[in-house]
Design a protein around this motif. Structure first.
Motif, PDB file in Angstrom:
ATOM      1  N   MET A  79       0.699  -1.260  -0.050  1.00  0.00           N
ATOM      2  CA  MET A  79       0.111  -0.011   0.091  1.00  0.00           C
ATOM      3  C   MET A  79       0.851   1.217   0.185  1.00  0.00           C
ATOM      4  N   ILE A  80       1.889   1.239   0.807  1.00  0.00           N
ATOM      5  CA  ILE A  80       2.889   2.457   0.892  1.00  0.00           C
ATOM      6  C   ILE A  80       3.502   2.698  -0.479  1.00  0.00           C
ATOM      7  N   TYR A  81       4.023   1.518  -1.167  1.00  0.00           N
ATOM      8  CA  TYR A  81       4.702   1.630  -2.588  1.00  0.00           C
ATOM      9  C   TYR A  81       3.374   2.114  -3.599  1.00  0.00           C
ATOM     10  N   PHE A  82       2.381   1.490  -3.489  1.00  0.00           N
ATOM     11  CA  PHE A  82       1.358   2.186  -4.363  1.00  0.00           C
ATOM     12  C   PHE A  82       1.137   3.487  -4.250  1.00  0.00           C
ATOM     13  N   ASP A  83       0.818   4.030  -2.770  1.00  0.00           N
ATOM     14  CA  ASP A  83       0.620   5.272  -2.673  1.00  0.00           C
ATOM     15  C   ASP A  83       1.755   6.182  -3.240  1.00  0.00           C
ATOM     16  N   ARG A  84       3.339   5.707  -3.049  1.00  0.00           N
ATOM     17  CA  ARG A  84       4.290   6.390  -3.453  1.00  0.00           C
ATOM     18  C   ARG A  84       4.383   6.740  -4.939  1.00  0.00           C
ATOM     19  N   GLN A  85       3.951   5.362  -5.700  1.00  0.00           N
ATOM     20  CA  GLN A  85       3.922   5.458  -7.158  1.00  0.00           C
ATOM     21  C   GLN A  85       2.855   6.564  -7.702  1.00  0.00           C
ATOM     22  N   ARG A  86       1.594   6.049  -6.992  1.00  0.00           N
ATOM     23  CA  ARG A  86       0.510   7.109  -7.367  1.00  0.00           C
ATOM     24  C   ARG A  86       1.207   8.766  -7.334  1.00  0.00           C
ATOM     25  N   ARG A  87       1.631   8.949  -6.258  1.00  0.00           N
ATOM     26  CA  ARG A  87       1.861  10.506  -6.145  1.00  0.00           C
ATOM     27  C   ARG A  87       3.195  10.747  -6.982  1.00  0.00           C
ATOM     28  N   ASN A  88       3.920  10.144  -7.371  1.00  0.00           N
ATOM     29  CA  ASN A  88       5.156  10.537  -7.764  1.00  0.00           C
ATOM     30  C   ASN A  88       5.388  10.170  -9.164  1.00  0.00           C
ATOM     31  N   ASP A  89       4.979   9.170  -9.933  1.00  0.00           N
ATOM     32  CA  ASP A  89       5.161   8.878 -11.231  1.00  0.00           C
ATOM     33  C   ASP A  89       4.164   9.466 -12.168  1.00  0.00           C
ATOM     34  N   PRO A  90       4.579  10.441 -12.890  1.00  0.00           N
ATOM     35  CA  PRO A  90       3.575  10.935 -13.847  1.00  0.00           C
ATOM     36  C   PRO A  90       2.873   9.841 -14.949  1.00  0.00           C
ATOM     37  N   GLN A  91       3.563   9.131 -15.271  1.00  0.00           N
ATOM     38  CA  GLN A  91       3.297   8.041 -16.266  1.00  0.00           C
ATOM     39  C   GLN A  91       2.081   6.967 -15.513  1.00  0.00           C
ATOM     40  N   PHE A  92       2.549   6.830 -14.527  1.00  0.00           N
ATOM     41  CA  PHE A  92       1.766   5.892 -13.587  1.00  0.00           C
ATOM     42  C   PHE A  92       0.235   6.663 -13.431  1.00  0.00           C
ATOM     43  N   ARG A  93       0.233   7.648 -13.189  1.00  0.00           N
ATOM     44  CA  ARG A  93      -1.002   8.640 -12.796  1.00  0.00           C
ATOM     45  C   ARG A  93      -1.865   8.635 -14.301  1.00  0.00           C
ATOM     46  N   LYS A  94      -1.105   9.006 -15.400  1.00  0.00           N
ATOM     47  CA  LYS A  94      -1.597   8.914 -16.546  1.00  0.00           C
ATOM     48  C   LYS A  94      -2.297   7.573 -17.110  1.00  0.00           C
ATOM     49  N   ASN A  95      -1.661   6.410 -16.527  1.00  0.00           N
ATOM     50  CA  ASN A  95      -2.386   5.427 -16.821  1.00  0.00           C
ATOM     51  C   ASN A  95      -3.402   5.094 -16.187  1.00  0.00           C
ATOM     52  N   LEU A  96      -3.256   5.420 -14.687  1.00  0.00           N
ATOM     53  CA  LEU A  96      -4.844   5.179 -13.890  1.00  0.00           C
ATOM     54  C   LEU A  96      -5.680   6.279 -14.503  1.00  0.00           C
ATOM     55  N   LYS A  97      -5.449   7.420 -14.998  1.00  0.00           N
ATOM     56  CA  LYS A  97      -6.552   8.302 -15.527  1.00  0.00           C
ATOM     57  C   LYS A  97      -6.955   7.695 -16.862  1.00  0.00           C
ATOM     58  N   LYS A  98      -6.320   7.160 -17.766  1.00  0.00           N
ATOM     59  CA  LYS A  98      -6.746   6.721 -18.936  1.00  0.00           C
ATOM     60  C   LYS A  98      -7.692   5.307 -18.681  1.00  0.00           C
ATOM     61  N   ALA A  99      -7.209   4.555 -17.578  1.00  0.00           N
ATOM     62  CA  ALA A  99      -7.772   3.379 -17.151  1.00  0.00           C
ATOM     63  C   ALA A  99      -9.338   3.816 -16.663  1.00  0.00           C
ATOM     64  N   ARG A 100      -9.411   4.792 -15.885  1.00  0.00           N
ATOM     65  CA  ARG A 100     -10.690   5.464 -15.283  1.00  0.00           C
ATOM     66  C   ARG A 100     -11.534   5.895 -16.630  1.00  0.00           C
ATOM     67  N   LYS A 101     -10.868   6.521 -17.411  1.00  0.00           N
ATOM     68  CA  LYS A 101     -11.722   7.206 -18.444  1.00  0.00           C
ATOM     69  C   LYS A 101     -12.445   5.907 -19.549  1.00  0.00           C
ATOM     70  N   GLU A 102     -11.394   5.003 -19.667  1.00  0.00           N
ATOM     71  CA  GLU A 102     -12.038   3.700 -20.427  1.00  0.00           C
ATOM     72  C   GLU A 102     -12.994   3.075 -19.682  1.00  0.00           C
ATOM     73  N   ALA A 103     -12.802   2.756 -18.384  1.00  0.00           N
ATOM     74  CA  ALA A 103     -13.857   2.104 -17.398  1.00  0.00           C
ATOM     75  C   ALA A 103     -15.396   2.952 -17.595  1.00  0.00           C
ATOM     76  N   ALA A 104     -15.129   4.425 -17.514  1.00  0.00           N
ATOM     77  CA  ALA A 104     -16.363   5.095 -17.394  1.00  0.00           C
ATOM     78  C   ALA A 104     -16.932   4.948 -18.850  1.00  0.00           C
TER      79      ALA A 104
END
Length: 175
Positions: free
Chosen positions: A22-47
């Motif tokens: 959980m700590i690793y995932f949270d750190r990735q989420r906060r610091n890695d711009p590509q990871f955030r873009k991928n999460l955002k893209k996945a949310r858009k696709e799911a929506a």
């Protein structure tokens, strides 16, 4: 070591690994711009997928309602009370049988329940019974069919009344 000690150590290790992940995932989420873009893209696709599924579901429901209205309009309903009672029991039995077969048959169960409703002397009372006995998905479609049919009848009745009023309201001036 005792079994209890081994179980506690195992549970502790699993909890520590989970917390670390959980700590690793949270750190990735906060610091890695590509990871955030991928999460955002996945949310858009799911929506988008959810919206398409909702649209498809609504279109299927509209087609089902139209087919029920057309099939019910083509049906010849019995006129004598004994025939109506037999017809009612047969339709309710058919609807219950289809509902008992599972959710895949709910759409097919709408027509028999609706036909039974059409011949029942007190439809509102029967809707109350349906509310307690048939699945919610089937009841919703039946209510939607009734609403659309009532709106169509009011529109047709309103158009006839307007035409009648227009024809009858012509005043001849008296001089």
């Amino acid at each position: 070591m005792k079994t209890q000690t081994v179980a506690l150590l195992t549970a502790g290790a699993i909890a520590t690994l989970g917390l670390g992940y959980m700590i690793y995932f949270d750190r990735q989420r906060r610091n890695d711009p590509q990871f955030r873009k991928n999460l955002k893209k996945a949310r858009k696709e799911a929506a988008k997928a959810a919206k398409e599924q909702k649209d498809t579901s609504q279109a299927d429901t509209i087609k089902l309602i139209e087919s029920v209205i057309i099939a019910a309009a083509k049906e010849e309903y019995p006129t004598s009370p004994e025939e109506r009672e037999k017809y009612f029991m047969a339709q309710v039995s058919a609807g219950e049988t289809l509902c008992a077969q599972g959710e895949a048959y709910y759409n097919e169960a709408v027509l028999p329940f609706y036909k039974a409703l059409k011949v029942y002397p007190a439809p509102m009372e029967l809707l109350g019974i349906y509310q307690k006995t048939i699945p919610e998905a089937v009841l919703q479609v039946i209510v939607n069919v009734l609403t659309i049919e009532q709106q169509a009848a009011e529109a047709a009745g309103g158009a006839q009344a307007t035409a009648t009023e227009a024809a009858g309201s012509e005043e001849i001036p008296i001089e």
